[in-house]
Design an enzyme around this catalytic site. Sequence first.
Site, PDB file in Angstrom:
ATOM      1  CG  HIS A  30     -11.124  -6.450   7.560  1.00 42.18           C
ATOM      2  ND1 HIS A  30     -10.313  -7.329   8.219  1.00 42.18           N
ATOM      3  CD2 HIS A  30     -10.727  -6.467   6.261  1.00 42.18           C
ATOM      4  CE1 HIS A  30      -9.463  -7.863   7.356  1.00 42.18           C
ATOM      5  NE2 HIS A  30      -9.692  -7.365   6.172  1.00 42.18           N
TER       6      HIS A  30
ATOM      7  CD  GLU B 124      -2.019  -2.172   1.265  1.00 40.05           C
ATOM      8  OE1 GLU B 124      -0.902  -2.570   1.616  1.00 40.05           O
ATOM      9  OE2 GLU B 124      -2.985  -2.919   1.067  1.00 40.05           O
TER      10      GLU B 124
END
Lengths: 411, 432
Positions: free
Chosen positions: A216, A147
């Site tokens: 998440h 990322e």
Amino acid sequence: MATSFHGVGAAVAALSSSPSNSFDSKKLLCSPRRSFPVRKGASFVVARSDGSVNFDLNPKARRAQQLIVNAVATKSDSSPASSSSKPGHELLLFEALREGLEEEMDRDPRVCVMGEDVGHYGGSYKVTRGLAEKFGDLRVLDTPIAENSFTGMGIGAAMTGLRPVVEGMNMGFLLLAFNQISNNCGMLHYTSGGQFTIPIVIRGPGGVGRQLGAEHSQRLESYFQSIPGIQMVACSTPYNAKGLMKAAIRSENPVILFEHVLLYNLKERIPDEDYICNLEEAEMVRPGEHVTILTYSRMRYHVMQAAKTLVNKGYDPEVIDIRSLKPFDLHTIGNSVKKTHRVLIVEECMRTGGIGASLTAAVTENFHDYLDAPIMCLSSQDVPTPYAGTLEEWTVVQPAQIVTAVEQLCK
Amino acid sequence: MATAFSAAKFSTQPFHLNPTSTTSHDSPLVFANPTSQFLGSTRKLHLTSSSKFNLTRRSGTVVAVSDVVKQKKSKSAPTLLITKEEGLELYEDMILGRAFEDMCAQMYYRGKMFGFVHLYNGQEAVSTGFIKLLKQQDSVVSTYRDHVHALSKGVPARAVMSELFGKTTGCCRGQGGSMHMFSREHNVLGGFAFIGEGIPVATGAAFTSKYKREVLKEADCDHVTLAFFGDGTCNNGQFFECLNMAALWKLPIVFVVENNLWAIGMSHLRATSDPQIYKKGPAFGMPGIHVDGMDVLKVREVAKEAIGRARRGEGPTLVECETYRFRGHSLADPDELRDPAEKAHYAARDPITALKKYLIENSLASEAELKAIDKKIDEVVEDAVEFADESPVPARSQLLENVFADPKGFGIGPDGRYRCEDPKFTEGTAHV
């Protein structure tokens, strides 16, 4: 970062088809035949950035509608005959995002997409489905799991003339890209003395889903909000999802577009013609007189659900979807505060340091004289989102709490 | 839809150093004994932990260039590596770098510049050797030790000095400072304070070059990006992630490691499990080259190949330049940890002295010509200081100007107007 995203899809599908959920409340049951309130019979007003306003108030329909509908849409029960005669076309929120993205990619060859599984897989939430086949593997780039580096690569590409749209498979993964987002995305325009622009869009789903677990279920808007030089917007309907996506891509500023895991299957009829939603404006969802409720993203739906109850109890809440998380649209918000003199903020961020905290400060600073009561802010608990359904339900704000809060405010 | 791009397979390509050389790929190359390359305070560590060093040869992909160039030089009658013009250009650029940095030290101690200032003395061969081969449209990405990279790329000394003084005439309007040198005109993409964070940006610039050629169909776009960074950065995740992506997509980029053996006070050998950084290139599918970074001609030869590879679309290269900084990490660093013997060893290999010797011995330039260049550069640097001194400091109105490219990003104020339309905004006193 290795998760099974098909699990999420399954959870969503399960929600829409079966009423049995692990957590309690009947309120969160979804009735399969009930469609999500779309403009037909909807009890809210949408004010568009072009100034036009749609009134779809239908008092009969309002009273006839049951309570919830959870945030995830079910099959539409509108008959084919009636939908074909209306202008525009119906689609789900993730399709609206894709439509916006595709239109911008058609319009400007410099627009490209980067992220994990955006190409051949079509995106973990299918926002980029079909785009790699149409535009090629370089324009819709499947990146390795890195990322920080691919976000930085997007920034470098933006500095040298491209207009990348970087997808975080889940917003939480962008915590790994914080170095690039804070230092480079936000700051390079300034530290270079204005020489380099960074017209990048960073987008992805965040928020609390259905038992996805703590990592998440994060709300990164609260972490990113202090970064100078970026704009943050949150979409909540297919209409504003497409509009904000297009506006973000066209903007010369770096924009972070927050989507929500549970809102991807919302269905709405949107116009056929080209339109954008102004990045800095808030959206008037339901005008009212008694109290201003400021919200965004998924909590909008909890608010609207609470609004039904409130209306039945005789209250008239004004609901504003702030949409622009940074900067705040203090004009729309201010006008509302000046009218109602009471403010309730309903957000999904945690209590500490969330968007609600900033909004409370901003409203107090600017409109203190107009308030008849202290601002109330309902946020999620300062708790890592638990896996267990019951616990998860208690970490986020539920419609009943919103009703209670309004009653308290309006005493 | 298969594109050449989506192929998952690739092979490490042998690095052909010099197609005309008679020596390069015929005879297998042996690495020079590392103790001769890394001397001084590191010697003890070398000898006691020799098991760390893997001296096995890899045929073809990894070379120790210094050997090849040495062999080449001794075999033939002096075929010179550079012409006179090139020689003088290189000399002038290195002198500019050195004189500029020395002046920075002076100005810092006189209170004209502040904060963290990281000087490049001793490493000029790397900057000059690489950057002088670039075109204007090629990009350079650096770290906080970026003054000389900017100068080599063409940013005027005046602009850099002003920036260091924090004046509005600086290349970044005084808003960046020593560690953030940017130039759109000369394609200097920074200037980064955190190590490693510039490498992805460089990868992105290389991506744009490939995108322009393949998607936008600008067939002649062969822009190359150079990413400069140090030995400490080579233990950072962003380095490895970008090596992977660059090799995967064959991006036109050269990763230039300026291995000066020290990351502030951390010796490279104490921080790295395998200190031979060039070996990390083939692990990702690109050639890894080690070169003597104190010799500008050797660096230039390697740079030619690496940049040529990138321009031809053959992909990235990792070049490790063994170099040394004569000063401390920054002007705030007392530099007490480094062994004086080590410093002396490298001071004796001053790249400027070496080039000067080469030019004179090979009759490419006379002492007088070189002295003239010295004088010219002195004047340039003096002029830069004068210019910076006389330049104005930024006015308050500059405070909010470059936060957003589109200042509508500051949002809508309570009165319904965009905040940037507020007259106080342009004065820099608006509340945003």
